[in-house]
Motif scaffolding. Structure first.
Motif, PDB file in Angstrom:
ATOM      1  N   LYS A  81       0.824  -1.213   0.000  1.00  0.00           N
ATOM      2  CA  LYS A  81       0.000   0.000   0.000  1.00  0.00           C
ATOM      3  C   LYS A  81       0.858   1.262   0.000  1.00  0.00           C
ATOM      4  CE  LYS A  81      -3.592   2.432   2.610  1.00  0.00           C
ATOM      5  NZ  LYS A  81      -4.461   2.417   3.811  1.00  0.00           N
ATOM      6  N   PHE A  82       1.988   1.206   0.686  1.00  0.00           N
ATOM      7  CA  PHE A  82       2.897   2.353   0.755  1.00  0.00           C
ATOM      8  C   PHE A  82       3.356   2.761  -0.641  1.00  0.00           C
ATOM      9  CE2 PHE A  82       7.386   3.749   0.979  1.00  0.00           C
ATOM     10  CZ  PHE A  82       7.232   4.909   1.717  1.00  0.00           C
ATOM     11  N   GLU A 116      -1.269  -1.021   8.733  1.00  0.00           N
ATOM     12  CA  GLU A 116      -0.304  -1.844   8.000  1.00  0.00           C
ATOM     13  C   GLU A 116       0.882  -2.218   8.893  1.00  0.00           C
ATOM     14  OE1 GLU A 116      -2.997  -0.098   5.289  1.00  0.00           O
ATOM     15  OE2 GLU A 116      -1.710   0.902   6.762  1.00  0.00           O
ATOM     16  N   ILE A 117       1.314  -1.281   9.710  1.00  0.00           N
ATOM     17  CA  ILE A 117       2.438  -1.537  10.615  1.00  0.00           C
ATOM     18  C   ILE A 117       2.059  -2.595  11.646  1.00  0.00           C
ATOM     19  CG2 ILE A 117       3.906  -0.513  12.411  1.00  0.00           C
ATOM     20  CD1 ILE A 117       3.704   2.143  10.784  1.00  0.00           C
ATOM     21  N   ILE A 118       0.886  -2.441  12.227  1.00  0.00           N
ATOM     22  CA  ILE A 118       0.422  -3.412  13.224  1.00  0.00           C
ATOM     23  C   ILE A 118       0.299  -4.799  12.608  1.00  0.00           C
ATOM     24  CG2 ILE A 118      -1.569  -4.078  14.654  1.00  0.00           C
ATOM     25  CD1 ILE A 118      -2.053  -1.069  15.126  1.00  0.00           C
ATOM     26  N   GLY A 119      -0.122  -4.857  11.356  1.00  0.00           N
ATOM     27  CA  GLY A 119      -0.375  -6.141  10.706  1.00  0.00           C
ATOM     28  C   GLY A 119       0.848  -6.821  10.120  1.00  0.00           C
ATOM     29  N   ASN A 127      13.855   7.525   4.361  1.00  0.00           N
ATOM     30  CA  ASN A 127      12.526   7.458   3.751  1.00  0.00           C
ATOM     31  C   ASN A 127      12.195   8.796   3.108  1.00  0.00           C
ATOM     32  OD1 ASN A 127       9.887   7.106   2.982  1.00  0.00           O
ATOM     33  ND2 ASN A 127       9.285   6.008   4.819  1.00  0.00           N
ATOM     34  N   PHE A 128      12.809   9.037   1.959  1.00  0.00           N
ATOM     35  CA  PHE A 128      12.478  10.227   1.168  1.00  0.00           C
ATOM     36  C   PHE A 128      11.334   9.932   0.211  1.00  0.00           C
ATOM     37  CE2 PHE A 128      16.204   8.099  -0.700  1.00  0.00           C
ATOM     38  CZ  PHE A 128      15.710   7.731  -1.939  1.00  0.00           C
ATOM     39  N   VAL A 129      10.738   8.740   0.325  1.00  0.00           N
ATOM     40  CA  VAL A 129       9.618   8.348  -0.534  1.00  0.00           C
ATOM     41  C   VAL A 129       8.308   8.927  -0.002  1.00  0.00           C
ATOM     42  CG1 VAL A 129       8.342   6.393  -1.485  1.00  0.00           C
ATOM     43  CG2 VAL A 129      10.825   6.213  -1.153  1.00  0.00           C
TER      44      VAL A 129
END
Length: 201
Positions: free
Chosen positions: A14-15, A118-121, A183-185
């Motif tokens: 998703k990111f 998303e992080i938790i999962g 993380n420059f994205v």
């Protein structure tokens, strides 16, 4: 033309769909095509990309914060400590890593809020395997003979993969640098437009 994306550690589909490009083949090292493909890779994913390009025809190769040897500038002991941290307290370890990714605390907090679910999962075993891969994988014999165009994009304030680690890759293609962290994205509209421009050219 197909886009093949190799993700960084502790990231998720998703990111990239939101921050980079909508359509891509995700983290499929076995993908085969008789035609050229575009390859985009970030951080840990660049180790896979550098292997993949050896035996495939590549149109555009975009390396974001690349490394061919992560432990060149990061100790294996630190990676081992992160592995133990994931096993003991996944969320705390991930949050500490994400904090290191950003040059601005406000961006770090915004990222956590945007991708909390998303992080938790995230799967603990997959996270551990990713760290083991980072610790043990080195790509020494890569070359760009099968690649038409190479773009290397880095963050000047990167504390995860610093300039000493990326300099070999930087010398191989067109280099673009953002005055940002690893993380420059996230939330980077300039990068968002740049990647689309490269892939559509």
């Amino acid at each position: 033309m197909k886009n093949l994306l190799f993700p960084g550690w502790a990231s998720f589909r998703k990111f990239y769909e939101k921050e980079l490009i909508e359509e891509f083949i995700y983290d499929d090292f076995s993908y085969e095509s008789s035609e050229e493909v575009n390859v985009i890779a970030w951080s840990m994913g660049t180790l896979k990309a550098l292997e993949y390009i050896k035996n495939h025809k590549i149109n555009k190769l975009i390396l974001l914060a690349p490394t061919s040897n992560f432990t060149k500038t990061t100790s294996k002991e630190l990676v081992d400590n992160m592995i133990e941290g994931i096993k003991a307290n996944k969320i705390e370890t991930l949050n500490n890593f994400y904090r290191l990714n950003f040059s601005k605390n406000s961006d770090y907090l915004s990222f956590l809020g945007s991708y909390e679910n998303e992080i938790i999962g995230m799967n603990e075993e997959e996270l551990v395997r990713g760290l083991e891969f980072l610790r043990d994988k080195t790509v020494l014999d890569y070359n760009f003979e099968n690649v038409k165009e190479v773009y290397v994009i880095t963050g000047k304030r990167d504390k995860v993969i610093n300039s000493d680690n990326t300099k070999e890759c930087i010398s191989t293609g067109k280099h673009i640098e953002f005055n940002m962290g690893h993380n420059f994205v996230y939330g980077n509209k300039v990068l968002y437009d740049l990647v689309r421009s490269i892939l559509s050219d």
